[in-house]
Design a protein around this motif. Sequence first.
Motif, PDB file in Angstrom:
ATOM      1  N   ASP A 152      16.043   7.970 -20.660  1.00  0.00           N
ATOM      2  CA  ASP A 152      17.343   7.349 -20.377  1.00  0.00           C
ATOM      3  C   ASP A 152      17.384   6.782 -18.958  1.00  0.00           C
ATOM      4  O   ASP A 152      17.979   5.729 -18.713  1.00  0.00           O
ATOM      5  CB  ASP A 152      18.471   8.370 -20.549  1.00  0.00           C
ATOM      6  N   ILE A 153      16.753   7.510 -18.035  1.00  0.00           N
ATOM      7  CA  ILE A 153      16.682   7.013 -16.647  1.00  0.00           C
ATOM      8  C   ILE A 153      15.820   5.755 -16.610  1.00  0.00           C
ATOM      9  O   ILE A 153      16.152   4.759 -15.959  1.00  0.00           O
ATOM     10  CB  ILE A 153      16.090   8.078 -15.707  1.00  0.00           C
ATOM     11  N   LEU A 154      14.690   5.798 -17.320  1.00  0.00           N
ATOM     12  CA  LEU A 154      13.776   4.657 -17.353  1.00  0.00           C
ATOM     13  C   LEU A 154      14.484   3.412 -17.901  1.00  0.00           C
ATOM     14  O   LEU A 154      14.316   2.297 -17.372  1.00  0.00           O
ATOM     15  CB  LEU A 154      12.554   5.019 -18.205  1.00  0.00           C
ATOM     16  N   LYS A 155      15.286   3.600 -18.947  1.00  0.00           N
ATOM     17  CA  LYS A 155      16.005   2.458 -19.523  1.00  0.00           C
ATOM     18  C   LYS A 155      16.997   1.865 -18.528  1.00  0.00           C
ATOM     19  O   LYS A 155      17.221   0.648 -18.506  1.00  0.00           O
ATOM     20  CB  LYS A 155      16.735   2.896 -20.790  1.00  0.00           C
ATOM     21  N   LYS A 156      17.585   2.720 -17.704  1.00  0.00           N
ATOM     22  CA  LYS A 156      18.514   2.219 -16.680  1.00  0.00           C
ATOM     23  C   LYS A 156      17.761   1.391 -15.640  1.00  0.00           C
ATOM     24  O   LYS A 156      18.266   0.358 -15.180  1.00  0.00           O
ATOM     25  CB  LYS A 156      19.233   3.391 -16.001  1.00  0.00           C
ATOM     26  N   VAL A 157      16.547   1.827 -15.286  1.00  0.00           N
ATOM     27  CA  VAL A 157      15.730   1.053 -14.352  1.00  0.00           C
ATOM     28  C   VAL A 157      15.395  -0.310 -14.974  1.00  0.00           C
ATOM     29  O   VAL A 157      15.441  -1.342 -14.303  1.00  0.00           O
ATOM     30  CB  VAL A 157      14.437   1.808 -13.973  1.00  0.00           C
ATOM     31  N   GLU A 158      15.065  -0.311 -16.275  1.00  0.00           N
ATOM     32  CA  GLU A 158      14.803  -1.580 -16.967  1.00  0.00           C
ATOM     33  C   GLU A 158      16.014  -2.504 -16.872  1.00  0.00           C
ATOM     34  O   GLU A 158      15.890  -3.701 -16.594  1.00  0.00           O
ATOM     35  CB  GLU A 158      14.492  -1.320 -18.453  1.00  0.00           C
ATOM     36  N   GLN A 159      17.193  -1.940 -17.093  1.00  0.00           N
ATOM     37  CA  GLN A 159      18.427  -2.732 -17.080  1.00  0.00           C
ATOM     38  C   GLN A 159      18.701  -3.313 -15.693  1.00  0.00           C
ATOM     39  O   GLN A 159      19.010  -4.501 -15.558  1.00  0.00           O
ATOM     40  CB  GLN A 159      19.602  -1.853 -17.524  1.00  0.00           C
ATOM     41  N   GLY A 207      11.625  -6.706  -8.057  1.00  0.00           N
ATOM     42  CA  GLY A 207      12.492  -7.875  -7.891  1.00  0.00           C
ATOM     43  C   GLY A 207      13.953  -7.538  -7.683  1.00  0.00           C
ATOM     44  O   GLY A 207      14.817  -8.416  -7.727  1.00  0.00           O
ATOM     45  N   ILE A 208      14.266  -6.244  -7.457  1.00  0.00           N
ATOM     46  CA  ILE A 208      15.663  -5.855  -7.202  1.00  0.00           C
ATOM     47  C   ILE A 208      15.952  -6.078  -5.726  1.00  0.00           C
ATOM     48  O   ILE A 208      15.344  -5.442  -4.863  1.00  0.00           O
ATOM     49  CB  ILE A 208      15.903  -4.373  -7.568  1.00  0.00           C
ATOM     50  N   GLU A 209      16.874  -6.973  -5.417  1.00  0.00           N
ATOM     51  CA  GLU A 209      17.122  -7.336  -4.020  1.00  0.00           C
ATOM     52  C   GLU A 209      18.222  -6.506  -3.379  1.00  0.00           C
ATOM     53  O   GLU A 209      18.231  -6.289  -2.185  1.00  0.00           O
ATOM     54  CB  GLU A 209      17.475  -8.833  -3.920  1.00  0.00           C
ATOM     55  N   LYS A 210      19.166  -6.045  -4.187  1.00  0.00           N
ATOM     56  CA  LYS A 210      20.290  -5.296  -3.603  1.00  0.00           C
ATOM     57  C   LYS A 210      20.078  -3.789  -3.807  1.00  0.00           C
ATOM     58  O   LYS A 210      19.171  -3.366  -4.522  1.00  0.00           O
ATOM     59  CB  LYS A 210      21.610  -5.732  -4.236  1.00  0.00           C
ATOM     60  N   GLY A 211      20.944  -2.987  -3.171  1.00  0.00           N
ATOM     61  CA  GLY A 211      20.875  -1.549  -3.359  1.00  0.00           C
ATOM     62  C   GLY A 211      21.119  -1.201  -4.829  1.00  0.00           C
ATOM     63  O   GLY A 211      22.014  -1.763  -5.466  1.00  0.00           O
ATOM     64  N   PHE A 212      20.348  -0.262  -5.356  1.00  0.00           N
ATOM     65  CA  PHE A 212      20.447   0.052  -6.779  1.00  0.00           C
ATOM     66  C   PHE A 212      20.301   1.540  -7.091  1.00  0.00           C
ATOM     67  O   PHE A 212      20.569   1.971  -8.215  1.00  0.00           O
ATOM     68  CB  PHE A 212      19.352  -0.700  -7.544  1.00  0.00           C
ATOM     69  N   LEU A 213      19.864   2.327  -6.125  1.00  0.00           N
ATOM     70  CA  LEU A 213      19.485   3.711  -6.422  1.00  0.00           C
ATOM     71  C   LEU A 213      20.649   4.542  -6.956  1.00  0.00           C
ATOM     72  O   LEU A 213      20.464   5.413  -7.809  1.00  0.00           O
ATOM     73  CB  LEU A 213      18.882   4.374  -5.186  1.00  0.00           C
ATOM     74  N   THR A 214      21.865   4.287  -6.474  1.00  0.00           N
ATOM     75  CA  THR A 214      22.993   5.099  -6.960  1.00  0.00           C
ATOM     76  C   THR A 214      23.286   4.817  -8.429  1.00  0.00           C
ATOM     77  O   THR A 214      23.812   5.682  -9.135  1.00  0.00           O
ATOM     78  CB  THR A 214      24.257   4.862  -6.113  1.00  0.00           C
ATOM     79  N   ASP A 215      22.944   3.607  -8.915  1.00  0.00           N
ATOM     80  CA  ASP A 215      23.103   3.319 -10.347  1.00  0.00           C
ATOM     81  C   ASP A 215      22.173   4.208 -11.171  1.00  0.00           C
ATOM     82  O   ASP A 215      22.533   4.684 -12.246  1.00  0.00           O
ATOM     83  CB  ASP A 215      22.776   1.844 -10.635  1.00  0.00           C
ATOM     84  N   ILE A 216      20.962   4.421 -10.660  1.00  0.00           N
ATOM     85  CA  ILE A 216      19.993   5.279 -11.359  1.00  0.00           C
ATOM     86  C   ILE A 216      20.421   6.742 -11.245  1.00  0.00           C
ATOM     87  O   ILE A 216      20.349   7.506 -12.213  1.00  0.00           O
ATOM     88  CB  ILE A 216      18.574   5.098 -10.773  1.00  0.00           C
ATOM     89  N   VAL A 217      20.879   7.108 -10.068  1.00  0.00           N
ATOM     90  CA  VAL A 217      21.325   8.492  -9.822  1.00  0.00           C
ATOM     91  C   VAL A 217      22.487   8.858 -10.741  1.00  0.00           C
ATOM     92  O   VAL A 217      22.610  10.013 -11.174  1.00  0.00           O
ATOM     93  CB  VAL A 217      21.694   8.658  -8.328  1.00  0.00           C
ATOM     94  N   ASP A 218      23.333   7.889 -11.057  1.00  0.00           N
ATOM     95  CA  ASP A 218      24.437   8.128 -12.002  1.00  0.00           C
ATOM     96  C   ASP A 218      23.940   8.718 -13.315  1.00  0.00           C
ATOM     97  O   ASP A 218      24.533   9.646 -13.871  1.00  0.00           O
ATOM     98  CB  ASP A 218      25.154   6.799 -12.308  1.00  0.00           C
ATOM     99  N   VAL A 219      22.831   8.165 -13.819  1.00  0.00           N
ATOM    100  CA  VAL A 219      22.270   8.636 -15.095  1.00  0.00           C
ATOM    101  C   VAL A 219      21.791  10.077 -14.955  1.00  0.00           C
ATOM    102  O   VAL A 219      22.022  10.915 -15.834  1.00  0.00           O
ATOM    103  CB  VAL A 219      21.110   7.728 -15.548  1.00  0.00           C
ATOM    104  N   VAL A 220      21.130  10.379 -13.816  1.00  0.00           N
ATOM    105  CA  VAL A 220      20.638  11.744 -13.578  1.00  0.00           C
ATOM    106  C   VAL A 220      21.809  12.725 -13.556  1.00  0.00           C
ATOM    107  O   VAL A 220      21.785  13.769 -14.224  1.00  0.00           O
ATOM    108  CB  VAL A 220      19.854  11.813 -12.253  1.00  0.00           C
ATOM    109  N   ILE A 221      22.837  12.386 -12.794  1.00  0.00           N
ATOM    110  CA  ILE A 221      23.983  13.295 -12.660  1.00  0.00           C
ATOM    111  C   ILE A 221      24.659  13.527 -14.007  1.00  0.00           C
ATOM    112  O   ILE A 221      24.927  14.672 -14.396  1.00  0.00           O
ATOM    113  CB  ILE A 221      24.990  12.733 -11.630  1.00  0.00           C
ATOM    114  N   ASN A 222      24.929  12.451 -14.724  1.00  0.00           N
ATOM    115  CA  ASN A 222      25.649  12.578 -15.995  1.00  0.00           C
ATOM    116  C   ASN A 222      24.850  13.357 -17.036  1.00  0.00           C
ATOM    117  O   ASN A 222      25.425  14.057 -17.874  1.00  0.00           O
ATOM    118  CB  ASN A 222      25.992  11.189 -16.547  1.00  0.00           C
ATOM    119  N   SER A 223      23.525  13.268 -16.988  1.00  0.00           N
ATOM    120  CA  SER A 223      22.688  13.979 -17.957  1.00  0.00           C
ATOM    121  C   SER A 223      22.471  15.432 -17.556  1.00  0.00           C
ATOM    122  O   SER A 223      22.692  16.346 -18.362  1.00  0.00           O
ATOM    123  CB  SER A 223      21.345  13.262 -18.099  1.00  0.00           C
ATOM    124  N   TRP A 224      22.070  15.665 -16.316  1.00  0.00           N
ATOM    125  CA  TRP A 224      21.682  17.033 -15.908  1.00  0.00           C
ATOM    126  C   TRP A 224      22.885  17.918 -15.552  1.00  0.00           C
ATOM    127  O   TRP A 224      22.744  19.117 -15.406  1.00  0.00           O
ATOM    128  CB  TRP A 224      20.694  16.969 -14.747  1.00  0.00           C
TER     129      TRP A 224
END
Length: 879
Positions: free
Chosen positions: A250-257, A317-334
């Motif tokens: 699920d985290i990987l899919k968010k990175v893809e998105q 190719g991600i130019e802007k900050g993005f890590l908190t979008d990925i962290v959202d998935v971690v928090i909501n799952s774990w």
Amino acid sequence: MKKIGLHEIRREYLEFFREKQHLVAPSFSLVPKNDKSLLLIGAGMAPLKRYFTGEATPPSKRMSTCQKCIRTGDIDNVGKTARHATFFEMLGNFSFGDYFKKDAISWAWEFLTERLEINSNDLWVTVYLDDDEAYELWNNMIGIPKERIVRLGKKDNFWELEVGPSGPCSEIYVDRGKEFGCGHEDCKPGCDCDRFLEVWNLVFTQFDKDEQGVYHPLPNPNIDTGMGLERIASIMENTNNIFEIGAINDILKKVEQVSNYKYGTNNDKDTSVRVIVDHSRAMTFLVSDGVLPSNEGRGYVLRRLIRRAARHGKLLGIEKGFLTDIVDVVINSWAVEYKELKDREDQIKKIIRAEEDKFQETIDQGISILESYIEEMVHKGENVLDGEKAFKLYDTFGFPLDLTKEILIERELEVNEQEFNNHMDEQRTRARQAREEVDSGWGNSNNDDLFKGLETVFRGYEATNLETEVIELVRENCKVDILGNGEEGIIILRETPFYGESGGQVGDIGIIESNDFKAEVLDTKKTKEGLPLHIVKIVSGNAKVRVSVVATVDETRRNSIRRNHSATHILHKVLKEVLGEHVNQAGSLVMPNRLRFDFSHFEAISKEDLDRIEKRVNTKILEALDVVTIETSLKDAQDMGAIGLFEDKYKDNVRIMKIGDYSQELCGGIHVKNSSNIGMFKILSESGIASGVRRIEAITGASVYDYLRQIEDETDEISHLLKTNRTSILEKVRSLTEELRDKDKEIEKLKSKLSTNIAQEILDTKEVVDGVNLITYKANDIDIDALRNLGDELKNKLNSGVIVLASVVNGKITFVSMVTKDLNAKGILAGNIVKEVAKVTGGGGGGRPDMAQAGGKDVSKVDEALSIVKELIKVQINK
């Protein structure tokens, strides 16, 4: 085999061992508690080590946990393979002198074959070479055929430390099938191929190894087991690796998105995706457990994880900050197991976002400079980057060595790490010398012998006035019998009420006097061994050794110090409540007129939060909380949960300052009797003093009254100057501000017109140097914004070229350099040009390859500075 996911396996496992009368404990923090041997928790048994060694009594003889773990030894391989990870969860069941091999083996088998429904024919086990007991239990009790029990040697199946508990292991493997194997007929656990996957390690701690290497049987052997949650989940979900497990996928899919990249289509980009997926889990849990990004220790581990993930985002190719979008998935799952993730969600994301933003500011510039170094190396046929250049990237631009190494490795290059370390050592030496230069000089190594054997009993907790005796006099680093009238030196007393500077609290001043002399105590210091040194000036008579004296502390000053010191303790607790548990004291200074408190925090504190902090401190003051001292052992203090700074400096017996039921900290300082004695608390300033360290300066008591009185006087003066009364000051200032804003706009319009008018004239002065268009121009009384606007206008009209502008305003020089992108590609960099130009005038600066600015000092050399630009272009373009 059950179709069951990672979170369900965790729940099943813990519930299974709860049914077996185990105390199921929540995961311990990733930050080790009272264990300086570990940077981070990297195994399920690590937080329970004291129970295994007998240092502490466990809450139950049977325990089970799912422990968060971080291992960074293979961090450079994370992402490059599909099996390496920095963060993982370890399932474990433990016995402290209760059950042993029989139960550990039977329960492991029951859980795998009955709860998870793994086919028993797919399970193999290994035992230690000489462990016949384990062999027989697997063979006769469980019924595993002999051909599926493998005996292995000490390297594989024996757990031990250099000294202490140790014992044989038994590992359980899942046979994934011949298609994963090496093809050999005798393939079995222990083979290097991927057919047999170890899922569970049972450690039978039955020996105590002494310093001579002799193994003594333990009277009450222990059980320590560990099963990687991700690994068993991979088996249950029938995936090839942990990145295909549902929850992690699920985290990987968010990175893809976020990256708009489809995983599996490019090997290099797949590596970047795996790095981000792994590191996002690690950073989330580290921040949740109170770790902040820093340049040392576990803070550096976190910083490296965040920056490594951010950099791999750029590679996707991600130019802007993005890590908190990925962290959202971690928090909501774990959060299903770790509810604190949701509780701390805002704080976790704030910290990660702040560090990512900080890195984004430096990474482009750092990579640009590193690329120029690489280009230069390739041009010269070199493959090792100069360590000095790597250090400059680190020291000046905040570009970490690990990232430099990683980028170089991708180009099959390396860095001279020894040279880098030499420069780092030199910097540390300079910093240490600078600290020593400002040291008080009392009690340093030069004076150690002078005070050897002397002892003073400190009575200052209970007294400010004391009859005592002079036991030693020192003048100019020599022991003397007499200190004469007007002389300065040191008096050492048998007992003293004077507090020697330590723990951030300044030393006392006051009077030491007898029938024969009077000495003014200018300060009180301490030697490294804690001996109080009274720094004095004799104001009358002659001080002599072995004379009875009265020592009197300046009580008014002491009381002011008390107030400020107790206020720091309340402030510390309030900061944790308002900002988060990650806040820890990083230093303090307690003076009579103010206090200074340094603490770990990742960003500037908002005005709203500062107001909340100030109000809450004052609320606690007004609650009139009793302040009591508890003297106890360091161990008991830690068990009580007392907060301590620099714990390794504490002795075995410590003092806890307890302010009501609100705050308790280890502290040897002097405090008020009741929080109401502090009077009032007022924050004067909040600022950053280092990466991840903030500072609050504040006042208490009478100083607050003086501050408010001064504000009132200044308000009266301002109202007089504005020709209005107090109640109308704000309205008057707003009106004047609006007037000034309108006038500023008019001035800017005029400057813009002026800039447009002179742009064409300046263009007419264009020169051509080695095929490069060049404009240099000196202006007068044009500020930096106008100078940049002029540069932009010239650059647009020029299309291709180099522009260097200078302006002198009030005797200060400003340089702006601009280079078009096509010339950047040829090696001409604005930052390099402006730096050299500014040097001529005694200044300095820098910036991006296409635009940079600098300052200068010597106005008489502006023309000379601009004249060297031609030569700089020739040098850069011909490299």
